[in-house]
Scaffold this active site. Sequence first.
Site: not given
Length: 317
Positions: A53, A78
């Site tokens: 990410k 999350s």
Amino acid sequence: MSIPNQQTIQQAHARITPYIHRTPVMTSAGIDEQAGCQLYFKCENFQKIGAFKARGAMNAVLSLSESARAKGVATHSSGNHAQAIARAAKIMGVKSYIVMPRTAPEVKKRGVRGFDGEIFECEPTLAARESTLADVIRKTGATEIHPFNNYDVIAGQATAAKELFEEAKDLDVIIAPVGGGGLLSGTALATKYFSPATQVFAAEPAGADDAFRSMQSGKIEPSQSDSIADGLLTSLGDKTFPIIRELVKEVITVTDAEIVAAMRLIWERMKIVVEPSCAVPLAAVLKSKEKFKGKRVGIILSGGNVDLGRALKLMTE
């Protein structure tokens, strides 16, 4: 912005290179023997913030205008994207506002706070995440950077596969896990442009098999969100799904027990820490050995931000 093309991905790679690791590609003769094929693991568990990410978030923040960036950035996540956005914002000297479900792993919340991200907790539903984020943006004027349904994010995620193809030549197959589809759609685009003879497969938890069902029905299906792979519990987006539908050959689903077995195998044979979501592609290969027998298979190991206490419990139950 339109669907990233080859030049867009190359530009994204050049843009983010000063801020990310070029992660290693690792192999394991022991796992190859069990799988019946040659596996090349792109180890994004060694990436900044411990997950792929970092790539998409950095590209998205760097792609904003200075005036937009100055008002801060916001997202809901999350965990891994949350940390990635907080890190990218800190590097650029701007504020980050992160909406996280109250059930998100504590290790990921600590990571966000470590990069000075301001956390807004909500109930663990998509509706709660989106409504809380809308409220935060209304109050702050920050720019939303979606975890996966954003072409700048997708272009950034594509750079992991691009690097893998540069190091492991002539792969027959590449496999990535799928949740919202940012990594998978980026991987599929990178494959189209940089290794067009390679087939793209996806791996998904059986308890959150919305991508599998979406491929069957031809429309985005809702996620059931019942799996230990907490990073893969999101439905596909209207930007990721068309890319996946066109370029991904098949989605293979695996049970939580198969995910835990694959995670344990990586820990024991490769001596590296991965989170459950990261082990899903290897679980898919081990489950479908006939599909990959004798082939050269690239696997994106997506991240290593695991709650060690929970992981050890899973592997000993």
